[in-house]
Scaffold this motif. Structure first.
Motif, PDB file in Angstrom:
ATOM      1  N   TYR A   1      33.880  60.977  33.267  1.00  0.00           N
ATOM      2  CA  TYR A   1      34.135  61.398  32.122  1.00  0.00           C
ATOM      3  C   TYR A   1      35.348  62.750  31.511  1.00  0.00           C
ATOM      4  O   TYR A   1      36.097  63.576  32.887  1.00  0.00           O
ATOM      5  CB  TYR A   1      33.192  62.097  30.916  1.00  0.00           C
ATOM      6  CG  TYR A   1      32.069  61.090  30.631  1.00  0.00           C
ATOM      7  CD1 TYR A   1      32.217  59.902  29.270  1.00  0.00           C
ATOM      8  CD2 TYR A   1      31.340  60.204  31.829  1.00  0.00           C
ATOM      9  CE1 TYR A   1      31.025  59.541  29.729  1.00  0.00           C
ATOM     10  CE2 TYR A   1      29.999  59.810  31.970  1.00  0.00           C
ATOM     11  CZ  TYR A   1      29.942  58.879  30.418  1.00  0.00           C
ATOM     12  OH  TYR A   1      29.417  57.530  31.013  1.00  0.00           O
ATOM     13  N   GLU A   2      36.274  62.776  30.388  1.00  0.00           N
ATOM     14  CA  GLU A   2      37.515  63.635  30.537  1.00  0.00           C
ATOM     15  C   GLU A   2      37.149  64.420  29.311  1.00  0.00           C
ATOM     16  O   GLU A   2      36.812  63.943  27.844  1.00  0.00           O
ATOM     17  CB  GLU A   2      38.888  62.584  30.880  1.00  0.00           C
ATOM     18  CG  GLU A   2      39.398  61.292  29.569  1.00  0.00           C
ATOM     19  CD  GLU A   2      40.037  61.632  29.730  1.00  0.00           C
ATOM     20  OE1 GLU A   2      41.626  61.615  30.281  1.00  0.00           O
ATOM     21  OE2 GLU A   2      40.673  60.629  28.239  1.00  0.00           O
TER      22      GLU A   2
ATOM     23  N   ASP B   1      38.657  65.593  25.407  1.00  0.00           N
ATOM     24  CA  ASP B   1      39.558  65.170  24.611  1.00  0.00           C
ATOM     25  C   ASP B   1      40.464  66.414  24.433  1.00  0.00           C
ATOM     26  O   ASP B   1      39.663  67.559  23.943  1.00  0.00           O
ATOM     27  CB  ASP B   1      38.864  64.371  23.522  1.00  0.00           C
ATOM     28  CG  ASP B   1      39.380  64.832  21.876  1.00  0.00           C
ATOM     29  OD1 ASP B   1      41.245  64.419  22.118  1.00  0.00           O
ATOM     30  OD2 ASP B   1      39.022  64.372  21.357  1.00  0.00           O
TER      31      ASP B   1
ATOM     32  N   ARG C   1      35.045  61.899  26.550  1.00  0.00           N
ATOM     33  CA  ARG C   1      35.187  60.385  26.354  1.00  0.00           C
ATOM     34  C   ARG C   1      35.196  60.102  28.335  1.00  0.00           C
ATOM     35  O   ARG C   1      35.751  60.491  29.113  1.00  0.00           O
ATOM     36  CB  ARG C   1      35.956  60.148  25.746  1.00  0.00           C
ATOM     37  CG  ARG C   1      37.845  60.596  26.488  1.00  0.00           C
ATOM     38  CD  ARG C   1      38.636  60.544  24.677  1.00  0.00           C
ATOM     39  NE  ARG C   1      39.691  60.981  25.449  1.00  0.00           N
ATOM     40  CZ  ARG C   1      40.602  61.149  24.965  1.00  0.00           C
ATOM     41  NH1 ARG C   1      40.467  61.136  23.365  1.00  0.00           N
ATOM     42  NH2 ARG C   1      41.822  61.914  25.441  1.00  0.00           N
ATOM     43  N   SER C   2      34.781  57.944  28.020  1.00  0.00           N
ATOM     44  CA  SER C   2      35.103  58.051  29.383  1.00  0.00           C
ATOM     45  C   SER C   2      36.608  57.642  29.672  1.00  0.00           C
ATOM     46  O   SER C   2      37.434  57.228  28.825  1.00  0.00           O
ATOM     47  CB  SER C   2      34.525  56.341  28.658  1.00  0.00           C
ATOM     48  OG  SER C   2      34.435  55.595  30.089  1.00  0.00           O
ATOM     49  N   MET C   3      37.156  58.195  30.732  1.00  0.00           N
ATOM     50  CA  MET C   3      38.120  57.947  31.177  1.00  0.00           C
ATOM     51  C   MET C   3      38.769  57.106  31.646  1.00  0.00           C
ATOM     52  O   MET C   3      39.718  56.886  31.812  1.00  0.00           O
ATOM     53  CB  MET C   3      39.034  59.253  32.396  1.00  0.00           C
ATOM     54  CG  MET C   3      38.484  58.783  33.457  1.00  0.00           C
ATOM     55  SD  MET C   3      38.136  60.558  34.039  1.00  0.00           S
ATOM     56  CE  MET C   3      37.352  60.306  36.134  1.00  0.00           C
ATOM     57  N   GLY C   4      38.242  55.465  32.742  1.00  0.00           N
ATOM     58  CA  GLY C   4      39.045  54.937  32.679  1.00  0.00           C
ATOM     59  C   GLY C   4      39.671  54.755  34.420  1.00  0.00           C
ATOM     60  O   GLY C   4      39.857  56.118  33.796  1.00  0.00           O
TER      61      GLY C   4
ATOM     62  N   GLY D   1      42.693  56.387  32.883  1.00  0.00           N
ATOM     63  CA  GLY D   1      43.203  56.060  31.892  1.00  0.00           C
ATOM     64  C   GLY D   1      43.817  56.062  30.971  1.00  0.00           C
ATOM     65  O   GLY D   1      44.353  57.657  30.965  1.00  0.00           O
TER      66      GLY D   1
ATOM     67  N   THR E   1      43.866  50.724  31.501  1.00  0.00           N
ATOM     68  CA  THR E   1      42.664  50.624  30.150  1.00  0.00           C
ATOM     69  C   THR E   1      41.485  51.942  30.255  1.00  0.00           C
ATOM     70  O   THR E   1      40.867  52.089  31.664  1.00  0.00           O
ATOM     71  CB  THR E   1      42.356  49.879  29.557  1.00  0.00           C
ATOM     72  OG1 THR E   1      41.406  49.043  31.304  1.00  0.00           O
ATOM     73  CG2 THR E   1      43.666  48.305  29.481  1.00  0.00           C
ATOM     74  N   GLU E   2      40.586  52.054  28.952  1.00  0.00           N
ATOM     75  CA  GLU E   2      39.473  52.814  29.346  1.00  0.00           C
ATOM     76  C   GLU E   2      38.703  51.888  29.966  1.00  0.00           C
ATOM     77  O   GLU E   2      37.501  52.011  30.215  1.00  0.00           O
ATOM     78  CB  GLU E   2      38.756  52.902  28.293  1.00  0.00           C
ATOM     79  CG  GLU E   2      39.482  54.656  27.677  1.00  0.00           C
ATOM     80  CD  GLU E   2      39.106  54.710  25.840  1.00  0.00           C
ATOM     81  OE1 GLU E   2      38.644  53.680  25.708  1.00  0.00           O
ATOM     82  OE2 GLU E   2      39.821  55.567  25.591  1.00  0.00           O
TER      83      GLU E   2
ATOM     84  N   SER F   1      38.294  50.363  32.732  1.00  0.00           N
ATOM     85  CA  SER F   1      39.031  50.861  34.502  1.00  0.00           C
ATOM     86  C   SER F   1      40.194  49.557  34.874  1.00  0.00           C
ATOM     87  O   SER F   1      39.531  49.219  35.398  1.00  0.00           O
ATOM     88  CB  SER F   1      37.935  50.704  35.051  1.00  0.00           C
ATOM     89  OG  SER F   1      37.033  52.033  34.926  1.00  0.00           O
TER      90      SER F   1
END
Length: 324
Positions: free
Chosen positions: A161-162, A164, A187-190, A228, A252-253, A255
């Motif tokens: 996760y990254e 914001d 948020r999920s960073m992919g 991502g 993309t998110e 992955s």
């Protein structure tokens, strides 16, 4: 369809559509330059001890044209955070390059006295939970047995996760007795495999990298992944045209990389059919002449050839659809 290189935008009249109508090409789309922000302004902020004291860089995404010195494109941003013993006072922790060619206001962090300036704020152990994160840097958070708290603390996002960058990682007890809002977001960073992208680039025919690339990697040097949002722009060589995915390839998110483009020779084959149920009726189309310059657009490129046919006799036709 014509798309523009980073730092340029398509004209409002054509909207990027370039087509052959009854033997005549439509007006050619053109790409106009967007605003730029001075990188010197950013560097001066970094080098000014009175302004940059108590501030650190968390993450940055600077988009630049390799042919332009000291300029950042619109959409570039850099995320800051206050260092230990400092708290955010004003400005923006996420500084970005705007359409008017100006950076948003830079942040200012100031030394905070824990008790007597902030709070108190109400505290419980499960208060202010940020999903997919954990507390860190709690040195300046003071919690008392009566449930009062003073100061601030940071959060760290869990692996995968990254943060914001527009919000930042700090949660502060304000003078009003309320905790700062909005809360940080993880948020999920992919993450996309670089080996997949490199294999495609090395084996693709009629294509080259156009020097516009932006990769963000994990902190591990052994991790073969780009996060991502990482992207690279390629273009077809002269005599080739794209019939695949966009020339701007993005992680993309989910992955996965966006669909890869496919450059094929314009002199060897028909370019595109729309679907199993829709075809371009060859006999119904009046053709337009094609030269090497037909597919060349200053600061732009052909990004979608759906409904366009190119023939071996240097003619093309398109946009007339016949459904069976």
């Amino acid at each position: 369809m014509v798309s523009c290189e980073p730092g340029y935008m398509i004209d409002n009249i054509s909207q990027g559509v370039f087509e052959c109508n009854n033997g005549t090409w439509s007006p050619r789309p053109y790409c106009s330059i967007t605003a730029r922000c001075s990188l010197s302004v950013l560097k001066n902020f970094f080098n000014n001890d009175s302004q940059f004291t108590g501030i650190r860089v968390v993450m940055q995404h600077i988009i630049a044209n390799p042919n332009e010195n000291d300029l950042a494109l619109v959409g570039s941003w850099i995320s800051f955070a206050c260092t230990t013993d400092y708290t955010f006072l004003n400005g923006n922790l996420n500084v970005s390059c705007h359409a008017d060619g100006q950076w948003s206001s830079f942040p200012k962090c100031t030394v905070e006295s824990i008790q007597g300036i902030s709070g108190p704020c109400s505290w419980t152990d499960d208060l202010l939970t940020v999903p997919n994160s954990h507390k860190s840097n709690t040195t300046n958070l003071k919690v008392f047995t009566n449930g009062n708290a003073y100061g601030y603390y940071d959060i760290e996002c869990d692996p995968g996760y990254e943060l914001d960058p527009t919000i930042g990682r700090r949660i502060t007890c304000l003078q009003s007795g309320n905790w700062s809002k909005p809360l940080p977001v993880c948020r999920s960073m992919g993450a996309c495999l670089m080996s997949d992208l490199l294999e495609f680039i090395q084996t693709a025919e009629g294509m080259r990298i156009n020097q516009s690339l932006n990769f963000v990697f994990t902190n591990s040097i052994t991790d073969d992944r780009a996060l991502g949002g990482s992207n690279i722009t390629v273009q077809c060589l002269n005599g080739y045209i794209n019939v695949g995915g966009p020339l701007l390839i993005i992680c993309t998110e989910a992955s996965v990389w966006t669909p890869y483009p496919r450059c094929i020779s314009i002199s060897t084959s028909t370019l595109a059919l729309t679907s199993d149920s829709t075809t371009i009726s060859d006999s119904m189309l009046m053709r337009c002449g094609v030269t090497d310059d037909t597919w060349q657009f200053t600061n732009g490129y052909i990004s979608n050839t759906t409904n366009m046919l190119v023939y071996n006799d240097n003619t093309a036709a398109g946009r007339s659809i016949h459904k069976y």
